[in-house]
Write a protein that holds these residues in place. Structure first.
Motif, PDB file in Angstrom:
ATOM      1  N   GLU A  34       0.810  -1.122   0.021  1.00  0.00           N
ATOM      2  CA  GLU A  34      -0.084   0.004  -0.057  1.00  0.00           C
ATOM      3  C   GLU A  34       0.858   1.078  -0.013  1.00  0.00           C
ATOM      4  OE1 GLU A  34      -2.972   0.213   3.193  1.00  0.00           O
ATOM      5  OE2 GLU A  34      -3.013   2.404   2.776  1.00  0.00           O
ATOM      6  N   THR A  35       1.848   1.143   1.038  1.00  0.00           N
ATOM      7  CA  THR A  35       2.844   2.621   0.990  1.00  0.00           C
ATOM      8  C   THR A  35       3.464   2.639  -0.184  1.00  0.00           C
ATOM      9  OG1 THR A  35       3.153   1.706   3.146  1.00  0.00           O
ATOM     10  CG2 THR A  35       4.645   3.331   2.398  1.00  0.00           C
ATOM     11  N   LYS A  36       3.969   1.639  -1.041  1.00  0.00           N
ATOM     12  CA  LYS A  36       4.589   1.842  -2.185  1.00  0.00           C
ATOM     13  C   LYS A  36       4.056   2.201  -3.305  1.00  0.00           C
ATOM     14  CE  LYS A  36       8.907  -0.911  -1.007  1.00  0.00           C
ATOM     15  NZ  LYS A  36       9.521  -2.245  -1.160  1.00  0.00           N
ATOM     16  N   LEU A  37       2.824   1.499  -3.386  1.00  0.00           N
ATOM     17  CA  LEU A  37       1.663   1.917  -4.397  1.00  0.00           C
ATOM     18  C   LEU A  37       1.380   3.576  -4.328  1.00  0.00           C
ATOM     19  CD1 LEU A  37      -1.099  -0.651  -4.990  1.00  0.00           C
ATOM     20  CD2 LEU A  37       0.397   0.374  -6.600  1.00  0.00           C
ATOM     21  N   GLN A  38       1.015   3.944  -3.109  1.00  0.00           N
ATOM     22  CA  GLN A  38       0.955   5.295  -2.854  1.00  0.00           C
ATOM     23  C   GLN A  38       1.921   6.299  -3.466  1.00  0.00           C
ATOM     24  OE1 GLN A  38       0.036   5.011   1.199  1.00  0.00           O
ATOM     25  NE2 GLN A  38      -2.211   5.396   0.838  1.00  0.00           N
ATOM     26  N   VAL A  39       3.176   5.963  -3.183  1.00  0.00           N
ATOM     27  CA  VAL A  39       4.254   6.450  -3.697  1.00  0.00           C
ATOM     28  C   VAL A  39       4.395   6.472  -5.218  1.00  0.00           C
ATOM     29  CG1 VAL A  39       6.907   6.617  -3.752  1.00  0.00           C
ATOM     30  CG2 VAL A  39       5.827   6.063  -1.506  1.00  0.00           C
ATOM     31  N   ALA A  40       4.263   5.253  -5.801  1.00  0.00           N
ATOM     32  CA  ALA A  40       4.198   5.246  -7.051  1.00  0.00           C
ATOM     33  C   ALA A  40       3.156   6.158  -7.914  1.00  0.00           C
ATOM     34  CB  ALA A  40       3.983   3.888  -7.509  1.00  0.00           C
ATOM     35  N   ILE A  41       1.999   6.065  -7.338  1.00  0.00           N
ATOM     36  CA  ILE A  41       0.988   6.963  -7.683  1.00  0.00           C
ATOM     37  C   ILE A  41       1.186   8.554  -7.613  1.00  0.00           C
ATOM     38  CG2 ILE A  41      -1.415   7.777  -7.775  1.00  0.00           C
ATOM     39  CD1 ILE A  41      -2.023   4.644  -6.698  1.00  0.00           C
ATOM     40  N   ALA A  42       1.982   8.915  -6.367  1.00  0.00           N
ATOM     41  CA  ALA A  42       2.331  10.397  -6.264  1.00  0.00           C
ATOM     42  C   ALA A  42       3.123  10.538  -7.391  1.00  0.00           C
ATOM     43  CB  ALA A  42       2.565  10.536  -4.919  1.00  0.00           C
ATOM     44  N   LYS A  43       4.198   9.678  -7.419  1.00  0.00           N
ATOM     45  CA  LYS A  43       5.376   9.907  -8.489  1.00  0.00           C
ATOM     46  C   LYS A  43       5.110  10.412  -9.725  1.00  0.00           C
ATOM     47  CE  LYS A  43       7.312   6.897 -10.777  1.00  0.00           C
ATOM     48  NZ  LYS A  43       7.931   5.542 -11.328  1.00  0.00           N
ATOM     49  N   GLN A  44       4.023   9.757 -10.328  1.00  0.00           N
ATOM     50  CA  GLN A  44       3.296   9.850 -11.843  1.00  0.00           C
ATOM     51  C   GLN A  44       2.700  11.515 -11.859  1.00  0.00           C
ATOM     52  OE1 GLN A  44       3.286   7.708 -14.178  1.00  0.00           O
ATOM     53  NE2 GLN A  44       4.135   5.966 -12.950  1.00  0.00           N
ATOM     54  N   GLY A  45       2.282  11.986 -10.901  1.00  0.00           N
ATOM     55  CA  GLY A  45       2.017  13.390 -10.893  1.00  0.00           C
ATOM     56  C   GLY A  45       1.154  13.485 -11.815  1.00  0.00           C
ATOM     57  N   ALA A  46       0.912  14.745 -12.576  1.00  0.00           N
ATOM     58  CA  ALA A  46      -0.162  15.190 -13.653  1.00  0.00           C
ATOM     59  C   ALA A  46       0.596  14.171 -14.899  1.00  0.00           C
ATOM     60  CB  ALA A  46       0.176  16.467 -13.771  1.00  0.00           C
ATOM     61  N   SER A  47      -0.194  13.339 -15.264  1.00  0.00           N
ATOM     62  CA  SER A  47       0.218  12.410 -16.297  1.00  0.00           C
ATOM     63  C   SER A  47       0.078  13.089 -17.575  1.00  0.00           C
ATOM     64  CB  SER A  47      -0.300  10.841 -16.217  1.00  0.00           C
ATOM     65  OG  SER A  47       0.118  10.283 -14.958  1.00  0.00           O
ATOM     66  N   GLN A  48       0.614  12.878 -18.464  1.00  0.00           N
ATOM     67  CA  GLN A  48       0.487  13.301 -19.684  1.00  0.00           C
ATOM     68  C   GLN A  48      -0.406  12.362 -20.863  1.00  0.00           C
ATOM     69  OE1 GLN A  48       4.319  13.430 -19.442  1.00  0.00           O
ATOM     70  NE2 GLN A  48       4.423  15.388 -18.316  1.00  0.00           N
ATOM     71  N   THR A  49       0.301  11.396 -21.110  1.00  0.00           N
ATOM     72  CA  THR A  49      -0.504  10.600 -22.097  1.00  0.00           C
ATOM     73  C   THR A  49      -1.635   9.882 -21.834  1.00  0.00           C
ATOM     74  OG1 THR A  49       0.790   8.581 -21.904  1.00  0.00           O
ATOM     75  CG2 THR A  49       2.078  10.288 -23.373  1.00  0.00           C
ATOM     76  N   PRO A  50      -2.605   9.594 -22.606  1.00  0.00           N
ATOM     77  CA  PRO A  50      -3.642   8.722 -22.048  1.00  0.00           C
ATOM     78  C   PRO A  50      -3.287   7.489 -21.546  1.00  0.00           C
ATOM     79  CG  PRO A  50      -4.047   9.524 -24.277  1.00  0.00           C
ATOM     80  CD  PRO A  50      -2.736   9.997 -24.143  1.00  0.00           C
ATOM     81  N   GLU A  51      -2.236   6.894 -22.109  1.00  0.00           N
ATOM     82  CA  GLU A  51      -1.847   5.499 -21.524  1.00  0.00           C
ATOM     83  C   GLU A  51      -1.275   5.593 -20.136  1.00  0.00           C
ATOM     84  OE1 GLU A  51       1.125   4.165 -24.370  1.00  0.00           O
ATOM     85  OE2 GLU A  51      -0.132   2.783 -25.408  1.00  0.00           O
ATOM     86  N   GLN A  52      -0.431   6.679 -19.819  1.00  0.00           N
ATOM     87  CA  GLN A  52      -0.099   6.753 -18.311  1.00  0.00           C
ATOM     88  C   GLN A  52      -1.245   6.978 -17.564  1.00  0.00           C
ATOM     89  OE1 GLN A  52       2.879   9.768 -19.520  1.00  0.00           O
ATOM     90  NE2 GLN A  52       4.526   8.304 -19.000  1.00  0.00           N
ATOM     91  N   LYS A  53      -1.918   7.827 -17.933  1.00  0.00           N
ATOM     92  CA  LYS A  53      -3.340   8.214 -17.235  1.00  0.00           C
ATOM     93  C   LYS A  53      -4.043   6.742 -16.591  1.00  0.00           C
ATOM     94  CE  LYS A  53      -4.182  13.005 -18.212  1.00  0.00           C
ATOM     95  NZ  LYS A  53      -5.168  13.868 -19.033  1.00  0.00           N
ATOM     96  N   ALA A  54      -4.237   6.211 -18.004  1.00  0.00           N
ATOM     97  CA  ALA A  54      -4.916   4.705 -17.775  1.00  0.00           C
ATOM     98  C   ALA A  54      -4.039   4.082 -16.706  1.00  0.00           C
ATOM     99  CB  ALA A  54      -5.102   4.056 -18.870  1.00  0.00           C
ATOM    100  N   PHE A  55      -3.007   3.929 -17.069  1.00  0.00           N
ATOM    101  CA  PHE A  55      -1.848   3.098 -16.384  1.00  0.00           C
ATOM    102  C   PHE A  55      -2.178   3.614 -14.516  1.00  0.00           C
ATOM    103  CE2 PHE A  55       2.290   2.210 -13.939  1.00  0.00           C
ATOM    104  CZ  PHE A  55       2.250   1.026 -14.044  1.00  0.00           C
ATOM    105  N   VAL A  56      -2.053   4.747 -14.250  1.00  0.00           N
ATOM    106  CA  VAL A  56      -2.323   5.502 -12.961  1.00  0.00           C
ATOM    107  C   VAL A  56      -3.676   5.017 -12.204  1.00  0.00           C
ATOM    108  CG1 VAL A  56      -2.175   7.465 -11.624  1.00  0.00           C
ATOM    109  CG2 VAL A  56      -0.556   7.298 -13.019  1.00  0.00           C
ATOM    110  N   GLN A  57      -4.628   5.289 -13.159  1.00  0.00           N
ATOM    111  CA  GLN A  57      -5.943   4.858 -12.815  1.00  0.00           C
ATOM    112  C   GLN A  57      -6.130   3.546 -12.413  1.00  0.00           C
ATOM    113  OE1 GLN A  57      -8.504   6.991 -12.227  1.00  0.00           O
ATOM    114  NE2 GLN A  57      -9.449   5.012 -11.214  1.00  0.00           N
ATOM    115  N   HIS A  58      -5.444   2.462 -13.143  1.00  0.00           N
ATOM    116  CA  HIS A  58      -5.535   0.882 -12.756  1.00  0.00           C
ATOM    117  C   HIS A  58      -4.820   0.809 -11.445  1.00  0.00           C
ATOM    118  CE1 HIS A  58      -6.471  -2.742 -14.186  1.00  0.00           C
ATOM    119  NE2 HIS A  58      -5.181  -3.454 -14.543  1.00  0.00           N
ATOM    120  N   GLU A  59      -3.598   1.496 -11.163  1.00  0.00           N
ATOM    121  CA  GLU A  59      -3.009   1.465  -9.838  1.00  0.00           C
ATOM    122  C   GLU A  59      -3.822   1.857  -8.677  1.00  0.00           C
ATOM    123  OE1 GLU A  59       1.841   1.637 -10.825  1.00  0.00           O
ATOM    124  OE2 GLU A  59       0.881   3.453 -10.726  1.00  0.00           O
TER     125      GLU A  59
END
Lengths: 241, 261
Positions: free
Chosen positions: B195-220
């Motif tokens: 949970e902790t590491k996932l939260q860090v990974a999601i926060a790291k992405q910030g404002a994602s640019q591409t739709p692919e990256q956005k979908a990836f963060v949403q999946h996370e």
């Protein structure tokens, strides 16, 4: 005096003679029936001939049918042996660690073409195959359930009926899934009995191969599949009525 | 008569099935079985081949591919840390994420908890792709495949180390497996770590640019919700069971339990 005696004896003799005549006429057979017509004579002749021929004919047909069924059995056995040889190559190909999903499907199609003889091969792959070949075996059994449903249902029912740890829990799961999908009505009572008897993961451990022993999650998956199969069989039974 | 009609229908059906299968567009999948299958009992993490995304492989790309394969292996060894067996699957590689659809059930039955592959493209090998199959999550998420496409410029080992998902997904799948086996006490630690590491990974992405990256963060984010639910249920069960170390645990205002801070 002598003359009187002679005439009395003569009369007596005549009486005896008369009685003998009557007795003889009483013992004579009745008059012979009129001679049979020409047709009856012919039928009697045919009957005499048939009495001789029928046992021979019966013997001939019995021998012929016995020989025919023995020939059929021998022929089937020979066919089975030929199939086993040919299927052996395909079975080895199914066990190849470099098998691609595409080849697995192709091999499964070829194996399924051998009909009911391929079912034990597919069950063997389910038991000892890898993730690619198992998916192929499932496809093969799926195909078989469309062409030879009775035989597939019978053999899959044998898998889930086994309680001597012969099959892995995954084979029970696969058999249960296919029994539902194929709508095996003949398996309904066995599936019901399975559902009623399977009350814990520990019970399942006594039924299936110990490698690997099923864990609680796997037990739940199997139990869910049994419930899904029962629903499918119920639906199939309703649609058949 | 009826029997022969039935046989005819069956044979026709079989021929139709055969024809349809032969005429179907060939599947491009090359997801062969893992060359190191392991024992049936152990939990396994599969590391597939690292492949080029292009047909031509210039020397620079080849060097970076080898570097990515090494780095993934080293990082995974640390992340797994003896909690599962790391298996190197030679020549196993998906050509499409949908290749896993037919295999994910079997992978779960073989107790594979995570499968990872990597790919690099571009002349300099700086267009990267990391793929993850979170096998035990198949009952929670659809699809269970996560593909992260990123810029892979710079030293490979450093890049892979920065890839938080690599460290987050291992505890998440292990915790999920324990949870699904009613081993709630064993599940808490990896689930909270995940949970902790996932939260860090999601926060790291910030404002994602591409739709692919956005979908990836949403999946996370969806996965994170499931992880938090599993933590809540596990802690509730442990508290209800009267375990002394969980007695003092208090739920939040919404009545849910969360990982101890």
């Amino acid at each position: 005096m002598q003359q009187v005696q002679d005439s009395a004896a003569f009369v007596e003799l005549q009486k005896i003679e008369q009685s003998l005549k009557e007795l003889t006429s009483a013992l004579k057979p009745p008059a012979a029936p009129p001679p049979p017509p020409e047709k009856s004579k012919w039928l009697a002749g045919v009957w005499e001939v048939l009495k001789v021929i029928i046992p021979s004919l019966v013997l001939f047909f019995v021998t012929y049918s016995i020989k025919d069924s023995v020939d059929m059995a021998l022929h089937e056995r020979q066919l089975q042996l030929d199939y086993v040889k040919q299927m052996g190559t395909l079975d080895s190909a199914m066990q190849d660690p470099r098998l691609t999903p595409e080849s697995a499907t192709n091999n499964a199609i070829q194996l399924a073409a051998f009909g009911k003889y391929s079912i034990p091969f597919f069950l063997h792959v389910l038991e000892g195959g890898n993730q690619v070949s198992i998916a192929g075996a499932m496809q093969g059994l799926h195909m078989m359930s469309m062409t030879e449903p009775e035989e597939v249902c019978r053999q899959l029912t044998l898998v889930i009926s086994n309680r001597t740890m012969l099959y892995k829990w995954t084979s029970h799961l696969a058999a249960m899934k296919l029994l539902g999908e194929a709508g095996c009505g003949s398996a309904s009572s066995t599936v019901n009995e399975y559902n009623n008897s399977l009350q814990s993961a520990d019970i399942l451990k006594t039924w299936v191969s110990p490698l690997p022993p099923p864990n609680p999650k796997e037990y739940s998956e199997l139990k869910d599949q049994v419930a899904a199969t029962l629903k499918l069989l119920e639906r199939a039974s309703k649609s058949n009525h | 008569m009826a029997q022969s009609t039935n046989r005819f229908i069956r044979m026709t059906g079989f021929c139709v099935v055969l024809l349809s299968l032969f005429c179907a567009e060939p599947v491009r999948a090359q997801l062969i079985a893992c060359s190191m299958p392991g024992t049936p009992e152990e939990f396994k993490v599969y590391l597939d081949d690292v492949r080029p995304l292009t047909k031509t492989v210039p020397p620079r790309l080849r060097a970076r591919l080898e570097s990515l394969a090494r780095s993934l292996q080293e990082n995974l060894k640390v992340a797994v840390n003896g909690r599962a067996a790391l298996k190197l699957c030679d020549k196993r590689f998906p050509l499409d994420v949908s290749d896993f659809t037919a295999q994910v059930d079997e992978l779960d039955h073989m107790r594979v908890v995570l499968e990872i592959w990597g790919a690099l493209g571009g002349a300099n090998g700086d267009e990267g792709e990391l793929g993850f199959v979170l096998v035990p999550a198949r009952s929670l998420l659809n699809p269970v495949v996560f593909v992260a496409k990123d810029d892979f410029k710079g030293p490979m080992l450093e890049l892979v180390k920065k890839y938080i998902e690599l460290g987050a997904f291992v505890p998440v799948v292990l915790g999920t497996t324990f949870y699904q086996n009613d081993q709630f006490e064993d599940a808490i630690s990896p689930l909270c770590e995940g949970e902790t590491k996932l939260q860090v990974a999601i926060a790291k992405q910030g404002a994602s640019q591409t739709p692919e990256q956005k979908a990836f963060v949403q999946h996370e984010k969806d996965l994170l919700v499931h992880v938090q639910t599993m933590v809540n249920v596990s802690l509730k069960k442990l508290k209800d069971a009267g375990k002394p170390q969980y007695k003092a645990l208090a739920p939040d205002s919404g009545g849910n339990f969360s990982c101890p801070k």
